[in-house]
Design a protein around this motif. Structure first.
Motif, short mmCIF file in Angstrom:
data_model
loop_
_atom_site.label_atom_id
_atom_site.label_comp_id
_atom_site.label_asym_id
_atom_site.label_seq_id
_atom_site.Cartn_x
_atom_site.Cartn_y
_atom_site.Cartn_z
N ALA A 1 1.01 -1.91 -0.23
CA ALA A 1 -0.14 0.08 0.20
C ALA A 1 1.24 1.35 0.21
O ALA A 1 2.20 1.29 0.80
CB ALA A 1 -0.64 0.00 1.37
N LEU A 2 0.55 1.80 -0.31
CA LEU A 2 1.23 3.33 -1.17
C LEU A 2 0.34 4.52 0.13
O LEU A 2 -0.61 4.79 -0.06
CB LEU A 2 1.36 3.90 -2.30
N LEU A 3 1.65 5.87 0.31
CA LEU A 3 0.55 6.56 1.11
C LEU A 3 1.13 7.79 0.52
O LEU A 3 2.61 8.08 0.15
CB LEU A 3 1.73 6.56 3.22
N ARG A 4 0.14 8.82 0.18
CA ARG A 4 0.44 9.98 0.17
C ARG A 4 0.63 10.87 0.68
O ARG A 4 -0.37 11.28 1.59
CB ARG A 4 -0.80 10.05 -0.67
N VAL A 5 1.85 11.64 0.54
CA VAL A 5 2.43 12.71 1.69
C VAL A 5 2.58 13.81 0.87
O VAL A 5 3.27 13.63 0.39
CB VAL A 5 3.48 11.60 2.33
N GLU A 6 2.71 15.12 1.77
CA GLU A 6 3.15 16.68 1.59
C GLU A 6 4.31 16.40 1.79
O GLU A 6 4.49 16.54 2.78
CB GLU A 6 2.32 17.52 1.76
N VAL A 7 5.39 17.41 1.43
CA VAL A 7 6.52 17.57 1.71
C VAL A 7 6.54 19.20 1.51
O VAL A 7 6.87 19.90 0.51
CB VAL A 7 7.87 16.85 1.55
N ALA A 8 7.08 20.37 3.11
CA ALA A 8 7.13 21.26 2.15
C ALA A 8 8.27 22.02 3.28
O ALA A 8 8.19 21.63 4.52
CB ALA A 8 5.76 22.05 3.09
N TYR A 9 8.76 23.38 2.48
CA TYR A 9 9.76 24.38 3.28
C TYR A 9 9.62 25.42 2.27
O TYR A 9 9.84 25.07 1.60
CB TYR A 9 11.15 23.27 2.74
N SER A 10 9.56 26.40 3.75
CA SER A 10 9.68 27.53 3.22
C SER A 10 11.29 28.53 2.79
O SER A 10 11.62 28.62 4.77
CB SER A 10 8.67 28.15 3.84
N PRO A 11 11.74 28.45 2.25
CA PRO A 11 13.21 29.44 1.60
C PRO A 11 12.96 29.73 2.21
O PRO A 11 14.42 31.21 2.71
CB PRO A 11 13.97 29.24 0.43
N ALA A 12 12.15 31.30 2.38
CA ALA A 12 12.39 32.81 2.32
C ALA A 12 10.87 32.82 2.89
O ALA A 12 9.77 32.00 2.89
CB ALA A 12 13.16 33.67 1.24
N PRO A 13 10.66 34.36 3.71
CA PRO A 13 8.70 34.85 3.24
C PRO A 13 8.04 34.61 2.20
O PRO A 13 8.85 35.30 1.63
CB PRO A 13 9.10 35.94 4.12
N ARG A 14 7.19 33.81 2.35
CA ARG A 14 6.35 33.93 1.20
C ARG A 14 7.04 32.98 0.44
O ARG A 14 6.44 33.10 -1.68
CB ARG A 14 6.06 35.10 0.68
N VAL B 1 7.29 29.25 -0.75
CA VAL B 1 6.77 27.84 -0.32
C VAL B 1 7.46 26.82 -1.36
O VAL B 1 6.78 26.76 -2.55
CB VAL B 1 5.54 27.40 -0.01
N ASP B 2 8.14 25.53 -0.92
CA ASP B 2 8.39 24.75 -1.92
C ASP B 2 8.19 23.64 -1.41
O ASP B 2 8.40 22.68 -0.02
CB ASP B 2 9.75 24.23 -2.05
N VAL B 3 6.27 23.24 -2.10
CA VAL B 3 5.71 22.04 -1.43
C VAL B 3 5.88 20.42 -2.65
O VAL B 3 5.63 21.08 -3.89
CB VAL B 3 4.38 22.27 -1.14
N VAL B 4 5.80 19.75 -2.16
CA VAL B 4 5.76 18.01 -3.08
C VAL B 4 5.58 17.06 -2.57
O VAL B 4 5.07 16.99 -1.36
CB VAL B 4 7.47 18.01 -3.24
#
Length: 108
Positions: free
Chosen positions: A10-23, A25-28
């Protein structure tokens, strides 16, 4: 043959997020096998490659705003977040904003 198909992972779908600077966002979104950890999600997202400034020995990570370790197991629809350090203490930033607004009102 039917037995092998029924044991599909079974596969889990997960979001990974990082904000390198204000406003910014890098979301995968990544799909991982059941039992995957925060570290597995970070590696699968390639976030560490795109943002070499991330140092997991210093920066904290969390799931939905709750700090966790890299070995924390994930569940479907989790959101893994990498937190960057604060440049200014939030209380001090609030004081500075208050002072600047107060000075603007005096000038008017």
């Amino acid at each position: 043959m039917a037995r092998a198909e029924s044991q599909a992972v079974a596969l889990l779908r997960v979001e990974v997020a990082y904000s390198p600077a204000p406003r910014q966002v890098d979301v995968v979104v990544v799909e991982l096998p059941e039992g995957a950890t925060v570290l597995h999600a970070l590696r699968a997202s390639r976030l560490l490659e795109r943002h070499p400034e991330i140092d997991l020995s210093v920066q904290r990570v969390g799931v939905w705003g709750r700090a966790v370790g890299l070995a924390e197991p994930l569940r479907a629809s989790d959101r893994v977040e990498v937190y960057r350090g604060l440049r200014v203490d939030p209380k001090e930033a609030r004081r500075q904003r208050y002072r600047s607004h107060k000075q603007e009102r005096v000038r008017r």
